[in-house]
Scaffold this active site. Structure first.
Site, PDB file in Angstrom:
ATOM      1  N   PHE A  88      37.097  38.627  35.822  1.00  0.00           N
ATOM      2  CA  PHE A  88      38.228  38.231  36.761  1.00  0.00           C
ATOM      3  C   PHE A  88      38.377  38.596  38.031  1.00  0.00           C
ATOM      4  CE2 PHE A  88      42.813  38.930  38.093  1.00  0.00           C
ATOM      5  CZ  PHE A  88      43.327  37.806  37.977  1.00  0.00           C
ATOM      6  N   ASP A 121      32.936  43.384  42.860  1.00  0.00           N
ATOM      7  CA  ASP A 121      34.492  43.181  42.772  1.00  0.00           C
ATOM      8  C   ASP A 121      35.166  44.797  42.251  1.00  0.00           C
ATOM      9  OD1 ASP A 121      37.137  43.094  42.398  1.00  0.00           O
ATOM     10  OD2 ASP A 121      36.950  41.019  41.568  1.00  0.00           O
ATOM     11  N   LYS A 164      43.610  47.246  44.822  1.00  0.00           N
ATOM     12  CA  LYS A 164      44.893  47.301  43.992  1.00  0.00           C
ATOM     13  C   LYS A 164      45.384  48.820  44.592  1.00  0.00           C
ATOM     14  CE  LYS A 164      44.645  44.610  39.704  1.00  0.00           C
ATOM     15  NZ  LYS A 164      43.702  43.603  39.629  1.00  0.00           N
TER      16      LYS A 164
END
Ligand SMILES: *Cc1c(COP(=O)(O)O)cnc(C)c1O
Length: 402
Positions: A134, A220, A249
């Site tokens: 993702f 990532d 995040k």
């Protein structure tokens, strides 16, 4: 729990019927006053817990001083935060890279994708990522996301993306034709796919492949970064040196902020005008990021994740209905035996006052704040244990009726 009223919001989420209005540490408080233990951290975001005084103070102070001026002017905080990130990427010593600040994980990855195209040059623009991975919801990061079923409704997507089985070095090697491929973009652990851990040595093998073919290793770390897995970054478990690292995040403990770090030679391919962001790196976000990074350093976030992660893993492994626990540090996936629904267990956990989620129908994800204490871990495990015991008993009762 409340029934949600008709909404003016687009229907892009299945929302649980709970409205949180306050938080403190690992606890969330709903509008009816009920308290919940938060073992999801707003999707691995609030690593310092809710309403962290230091971060809240930094945001309030900066809001009164200066929130935003645009990137047309120098900014007292962005360079300092970029330096802090460069040191964390170098595991304590400067890594010699540079940072572009964005506002989200997807935007951090957009920056990485544009860097790869600029670095590769015309015709050498393909980026390979892992199936199941993702990387975000913008059109390009959606195409990098290795979930073809999510692509269909939005075709045609930007050209130049390939996917291979995550963890499979041979497949990556076959796909990585240096005539057209500029880079590889993978997560050190696939978070949204269900905390999928690649075989040991995977990142090291990708590093060798990238070196051999002069392509970029882009990681990532939007979910795995900033201490969550027990190191500052997931790649540090394998001691590889990536070319590009994206994060977001946990970076602002809830303040939206993303960052794309690249080693010097790669970062230099961008010249003025190549990329930008109105908000990226603004003083308000940077004040939050600086306070977050300082506080994460002070609690030694990676060690905290390692210790509490080991406690949770050990307790969860033996529970009824659990066939395994995977992940690292405080990013854990609890695999349930066939017949049990992780979606139902996660919903029941919410009813019992514990916030977790089910990224797949058979796996529970736990990503508590990194400040979580031993007693809070015990409490979460006992809630999950009770729910699993009931579900297993109901399952076997159902079987004996048949
Ligand atoms: C959450 C996530 C993203 C997307 O971040 P947004 O802030 O939602 O755009 C990208 N990559 C990974 C690995 C993520 O977990």
């Amino acid at each position: 729990m409340t029934n949600l009223p008709a909404t003016h919001l687009m229907g892009t989420y299945h929302r649980a019927p709970v409205r949180f209005v306050e938080g403190e540490g690992c606890v969330l408080i709903a509008d009816d006053g009920r308290r919940y233990l938060d073992f999801l951290s707003g999707l691995a975001v609030t690593s310092l817990g809710h309403a962290h005084p230091r971060v809240a103070e930094a945001i309030c102070h900066q809001a009164r001083r200066l929130m935003h001026v645009s990137n047309l002017f120098d900014n007292e905080l962005a360079d300092e935060v970029a330096g802090m990130l460069d040191r964390l990427i170098g595991d304590g010593s400067p890594a010699g890279g540079k940072v572009f600040f964005a506002n989200s994980g997807a935007e951090a990855n957009e920056c990485a994708l544009k860097l790869a195209r600029r670095f590769g040059g015309r015709g050498r623009h393909v980026v390979i990522s892992g199936l199941g991975g993702f990387h975000g919801r913008t059109l390009a990061t959606l195409h990098a996301t290795g979930q073809p079923e999510k692509h269909e409704a939005f075709q045609p997507l930007p050209e130049g993306f390939r996917h291979v089985a995550y963890g499979d070095v041979d497949q990556m090697a076959s796909a990585a034709d240096p005539a057209v491929v500029a880079g590889i973009l993978v997560e050190p652990i696939q978070g949204e796919a269900g905390v999928v851990v690649p075989p040991p040595g995977y990142l090291r093998a990708l590093r060798e492949l990238c070196d051999e073919r002069q392509i970029l290793l882009m990681l990532d770390e939007v979910q795995t970064g900033l201490g969550r897995t027990g190191r500052w970054f997931g790649f540090q478990h394998e001691a590889v040196q990536p070319d590009v690292v994206t994060m977001a995040k946990a970076l602002g403990n809830g303040m939206p902020v993303g960052a794309c770090w690249a080693r010097g030679e790669v970062a230099e391919v961008f010249v003025a005008g190549d990329h930008g962001s109105t908000f990226g790196g603004q003083p308000l976000a940077m004040a939050a990021a600086r306070a977050t990074l300082e506080a994460l350093g002070e609690i030694d976030a990676p060690r905290q994740a390692t210790e509490r992660g080991a406690q949770l893993r050990e307790a969860l492994v033996g529970l009824p209905g659990v066939i395994g626990v995977r992940g690292a540090g405080l990013l854990l996936g609890v695999m349930l035996e066939p017949g049990l629904s992780a979606t139902e267990i996660a919903a029941a956990a919410l009813g019992a006052g514990l916030v977790i989620n089910a990224p797949t129908p058979s796996l529970l994800r736990l990503a508590p704040p990194l400040i979580v204490g031993p007693a809070e871990c015990d409490k979460a495990v006992s809630i999950i244990a009770a729910l699993l015991r009931n579900a297993v008993a109901a399952g076997s009762a159902g079987e004996s009726q048949r």
